[in-house]
Structure formats: structure tokens, C-alpha cells
Write an enzyme that holds these catalytic residues in place. Structure first.
Site, mmCIF file in Angstrom:
data_model
loop_
_atom_site.group_PDB
_atom_site.id
_atom_site.type_symbol
_atom_site.label_atom_id
_atom_site.label_comp_id
_atom_site.label_asym_id
_atom_site.label_seq_id
_atom_site.Cartn_x
_atom_site.Cartn_y
_atom_site.Cartn_z
ATOM 1 N N ASP A 246 15.582 -2.015 -21.789
ATOM 2 C CA ASP A 246 16.102 -0.765 -21.251
ATOM 3 C C ASP A 246 17.361 -0.519 -19.865
ATOM 4 O OD1 ASP A 246 14.411 0.667 -20.412
ATOM 5 O OD2 ASP A 246 14.271 0.107 -18.017
ATOM 6 N N HIS A 251 22.437 1.829 -19.793
ATOM 7 C CA HIS A 251 23.702 2.195 -18.135
ATOM 8 C C HIS A 251 25.142 1.049 -18.704
ATOM 9 C CE1 HIS A 251 20.522 4.867 -17.963
ATOM 10 N NE2 HIS A 251 19.057 3.831 -17.765
#
Ligand code: NAP
Length: 498
Positions: A246, A251
Site C-alpha cells: 500500500d 509512495h
């Protein structure tokens, strides 16, 4: 707050209008559309960036007319629009550009109506896939069947982009059947943050840092993305994903790329993405003892206290991590020998995203042993309070000889640049980039695949070894062994500070 730089004419609010466009938001009634996309578009409208004849077309299965959808959009702006309200007339004018089509990505309903709306407008056509990734392929196929996948059209694809290398490859192949790579905008909203772009400006717009940006001068680099929230209502999705998929695969790895990449020849999409890809390909595999996982425990307190991770996802035996910390190296000339530490987690002590470049100590202290050894620390804060701080060593003021202290040279953007600097949210910037046709801040297909190729063996290793995440206290900075990971190397994590 007075603008410290108001006498500097080059720092001023500048809005560059974009070409007329039609933006179709599939999933236009969903959480992301209501919280981010629609309020963001409204802010761009207020800023004067949306051309007169631009339209926003919400599309989902829910049965409603355009007026009912406008009411939903207006409510979303009131709830999630922050301080950007605009006058009643401004809102009315914005809403007049909004339409709604009831559509099913997997059925025939609504497609001829959408086709009719999009026919021969001569405007930029953008299709935002703000739906479950399971529908990305269906949408791409339907757009082509209904003649909307023309060569000027753009699609915006949300994360997660696959759950491993194999599924990411399949998804890339599916989208490639209908769209060229330069029509596909894979969003990682971290790349739209002001500070992330400032990271590039600081690195490549100043002579000061780049000569020191290598293993000879940098001791190590830390990247922390800490959240205070738990899994909330996303428990079912999150438990199949975990922090590695996730957060780290997208990111954190994107931030790592930007901090570590070679200077691209130009600030253009492929030049920048080529350099990022080289970083991912140079990453060493992560050794099992260089990575730790955790799951948050229940918060201490009364019955209103937050539940544990396992309670939140409804599986008392869940082995999914809500926290991960790791050490890796980049095997190239610039970074050989410099460790990169990354950590991310939920229910941590503060909401904070920060990249920290810790420089080496001076080779010799001319001030004697009692002055201690000092290092410069460059800290790049992405949220909250976006800004950059450089810790420098100075003499402690006053009498008493040559005592040294570290003080920050602080540039908090909101203070330095006035209110304009705060207003552009990542989603706003990225959507405007889609309309402009600028892919620099979007992930290319090969980048996403390379990132999965690096993360897959880590996740497979956990599964093969049957490893269970260690518990950590809600409101802490993660597991005990994450601190050990650093201490073994004689280093410390930066405090997770709000
Ligand atoms: P959501 O709240 O569940 O919304 C899903 C949207 O898709 C709804 O508008 C839904 O409306 C529509 N939809 C579902 N099935 C459909 C179908 N067959 N045809 C057409 N429309 C359909 O999801 P979300 O949180 O907004 O997330 C959307 C995407 O963004 C996901 O890929 C998610 O991973 C990603 N994302 C979300 C966030 C976030 O903060 N929410 C952050 C990052 C990424 P109907 O049911 O009425 O059709």
C-alpha cells in the site's frame, strides 16, 4: 502572516490556464472523488484555471440526474473543500459545468449517452478511473468499443496498480491494448506534492547541494511516512495489501527515486522517469534481517479507544503488516555504501512524511573533543507543514568559549511564500498536468513493474518463512526491532514529529 518575500517580484501567484477539456470521472460518486478530485477541481476553478467551456462529467452506476449530482458535489465541497469556499455565484457557475451519467463499467447502460456527450467536442478528453482496479480493464475496453479511445484521449489510473509484478504486467498489457503509454497517467499523489517538486528544485536548481549528494558526504538517508489513522473502513482491502504494497511499493519508492536519481538532462517526462527507473533497477535485494514488520495494538483507554489492527480487520490471525521498516542500498557509483532506511506505518505517534539526508561528520574537529562531532541534516517535510530545514552547526552565543550547537535554517513554505503556496493540493496539480499532457509526475509502466520486481521477493520471503508481524503500541514510532535496525548501525531514526 506577512509574506517575507513580498518584495521579491518573481515569487507571486501565477495561474497558467489549460486548454478546454472534458473530464469524465468514473466513480464520480465515490470517496476519492468527493474528498479530493471534486473539491480540487473547484479550487482550480476559483483560481481561474478552468476554461469557460470545460466540463466535468461524473459517472457511476447510482441512478440520479445531473441536478442530484450537483447537489452531491456541492455537499462534498462544503465537507472537504477546506477553507476554499468561493462565493455562492462562483459555486453556482462551477456546478453549471457539471453533468452526470449513470453508467456501468461492466454493462451497456449509459455508454451511448456518454458517447453522445463526448462526440466531436474538439476539447481535451480525460477519463479518470476512480473505481476499483478490477474495473480498469473493463473501462478501457468500453471506451474503445464506444469510440472514445481516440489518440488524444487520456486515462488516469488510480493506485493500487496491481498487487504484484504479474498482475501489474497484466494490467499494463490490458491498458496497452487500447491506449498508448503516453495516454496513460498512473497517479501516485505523492509526486504531486509541492515539496516533492521542490526536492528537485533544491537538488537541481542550486549549486550548493549536488556536489555533496553522494556516498562520500552523505552518511545515510531516511524516509518516513507515518500516519496516525488506523485501517478504518478500509480493513478488508488493507488486510489483503499491507504496508509494503500500500505504501512502500509506490509512495516510498517514488520518494527514494527522486532523492537518489542522477540529474536528468531535462525536466521532461521521459528524462526524469528514465533516471528514476535506473534507481529502482540498482536497488539491492533486501536481506531478511534488514526488514521488520509490525501490527498496531489496541489503544489503551475506555471502550472508545481504537481497536487493534487484528480487531479492525476482523481477523485475529491476520499476518498483514500495518508497519514496515527496512534498510536498503543502491548499487551504483553515487550511492555505494550509503544506506537508505525507509519506514511507514499506521497508528503512529504523529502524521508526518519526511525525507532526511544525514551528512557525514566533519573529518576532524578543530574545536577539540568537548565541542563534539556535528553533522548537517537536511530534512524535507512533505506533510504537514511542507518545507525544508537544514541543520547547521554554529557557535553557541555568549561567553564560555567555543561551544557548538546545531540550529535549523528553516524554510516552511507557507510562511516563506504566503498563502498561495498552500493552496494547490497534489490532486489538483496532477489533474491539471493530465489536461496539459505532462506525464513527468506520473509513473511509467516500466517503473511500476520494476518496483514490483523489487518488492515481490520481500513479500514472498515473509510468506515462505511464515513470519508474523511484531506488535507495536498505538501512538508509538513502530516496533522495537525497527529501532534496533538503526541502532545496530550506530544510528537513530528521526523523531516522528507533527
Ligand atoms: P469507492 O468510494 O468505493 O467508490 C467507487 C466508485 O466506483 C463509486 O462511485 C461507485 O459508484 C463506482 N462504481 C463501482 N462499480 C462500478 C461499475 N461497475 N461501473 C461504474 N462505476 C462503478 O472507492 P474510492 O475510495 O473512491 O476509490 C476509487 C479508486 O481510487 C480505487 O482504485 C482506490 O484504490 C483508489 N484510491 C482511493 C483513495 C481514497 O482516499 N479513497 C486513495 C488512493 C487511491 P456505484 O456503486 O454507484 O457504481
Amino acid at each position: 502572516m506577512t509574506n517575507r518575500y513580498e518584495a521579491m517580484p518573481h515569487i507571486e501567484s501565477r495561474v497558467i490556464p489549460v486548454d478546454p477539456f472534458d473530464l469524465v470521472i468514473f466513480g464520480g460518486t465515490g470517496d476519492l472523488a468527493r474528498r479530493k478530485i471534486l473539491p480540487g477541481l473547484y479550487r482550480r476553478f476559483i483560481a481561474g484555471q478552468m476554461p469557460r467551456d470545460a466540463r466535468i462529467i461524473g459517472a457511476a452506476r447510482g441512478d440520479m440526474d445531473s441536478d442530484a449530482y450537483r447537489k452531491m458535489v456541492s455537499d462534498a465541497i462544503a465537507e472537504f473543500g477546506g477553507q476554499t469556499k468561493g462565493s455562492a455565484d462562483t459555486l453556482k457557475s462551477f456546478l453549471s459545468r457539471i453533468l452526470y451519467v449513470t453508467i456501468d463499467a461492466r454493462g451497456e447502460a449509459g455508454w451511448s449517452e456518454l458517447q453522445e456527450l463526448m462526440k466531436g467536442t474538439g476539447k481535451v478528453e480525460a477519463y479518470y478511473f476512480s473505481v476499483s482496479p478490477a474495473l480498469f480493464g473493463d473501462l478501457a475496453e468500453r471506451l474503445q468499443q464506444w469510440g472514445m479511445a481516440n489518440s488524444d484521449a487520456r486515462i488516469v489510473v488510480e493506485k493500487p496498480f496491481g498487487r504484484d509484478l504479474e498482475t501489474a504486467k497484466e494490467l499494463n498489457a490490458t491498458l496497452a491494448r487500447y491506449f498508448e503509454e503516453d495516454q496513460i497517467y498512473r497517479i501516485d499523489h505523492y509526486l504531486g506534492k509541492e515539496t516533492v517538486q521542490n526536492l528537485m528544485a533544491v537538488r537541481f536548481g542550486n549549486m550548493l547541494f549536488e556536489p555533496l549528494w553522494n556516498a562520500q558526504y552523505v552518511d545515510h538517508i531516511q524516509i518516513t511516512v507515518a500516519e496516525t489513522v488506523g485501517v478504518g473502513g478500509r480493513g478488508e482491502y488493507y488486510d489483503k495489501s499491507g504496508a509494503m504494497r500500500d505504501m512502500v511499493q509506490n509512495h516510498l519508492m517514488q520518494l527514494l527515486c527522486l532523492i537518489a536519481m542522477e540529474p536528468p538532462a531535462r525536466f521532461d517526462p521521459d528524462a526524469v522517469r528514465d533516471e528514476k527507473l535506473k534507481v529502482i533497477r540498482a536497488l539491492d535485494p533486501v536481506l531478511p534481517h534488514h526488514i521488520v514488520r509490525g501490527q498496531y495494538e489496541a489503544e489503551a483507554g475506555d471502550e472508545n479507544a481504537h481497536p487493534s489492527y487484528r480487531e479492525a480487520v476482523g481477523d485475529p490471525r491476520s499476518k498483514t503488516e500495518s508497519f514496515v521498516a527496512l534498510k536498503t542500498h543502491i548499487s551504483n557509483w553515487r550511492w555505494s555504501g550509503t544506506p537508505f532506511y525507509m519506514r511507514t506505518g499506521k497508528r503512529m505517534s504523529a502524521r508526518s512524511s519526511e525525507i532526511t539526508v544525514v551528512f557525514k561528520e566533519t573529518p576532524h574537529s578543530i574545536f577539540g573533543a568537548e565541542a563534539g562531532q556535528h553533522r548537517n541534516v537536511l530534512s524535507i517535510r512533505l506533510q504537514p507543514n511542507e518545507g525544508i530545514t537544514l541543520g547547521v552547526t554554529i557557535k553557541e552565543p555568549g561567553p564560555g568559549g567555543m561551544r557548538l550547537i546545531d540550529v535549523p535554517l528553516d524554510m516552511t513554505f507557507s510562511e516563506a511564500l504566503g498563502d498561495d503556496a498552500e493552496q494547490v493540493d497534489a490532486y489538483e496539480r496532477l489533474i491539471m498536468d493530465v489536461i496539459r499532457g505532462n506525464q513527468t509526475l506520473f509513473m511509467r509502466g516500466d517503473e511500476v513493474e520494476a518496483a514490483w520486481a523489487w518488492t515481490d521477493p520481500i513479500i514472498q520471503g515473509w510468506q515462505t518463512r511464515g513470519e508474523v508481524p511484531k506488535p507495536y503500541d498505538s501512538g508509538s514510532d513502530g516496533t522495537v526491532d525497527s529501532r534496533e535496525l538503526m541502532r545496530r548501525d550506530g544510528r537513530e531514526w528521526r523523531e516522528v514529529a507533527p
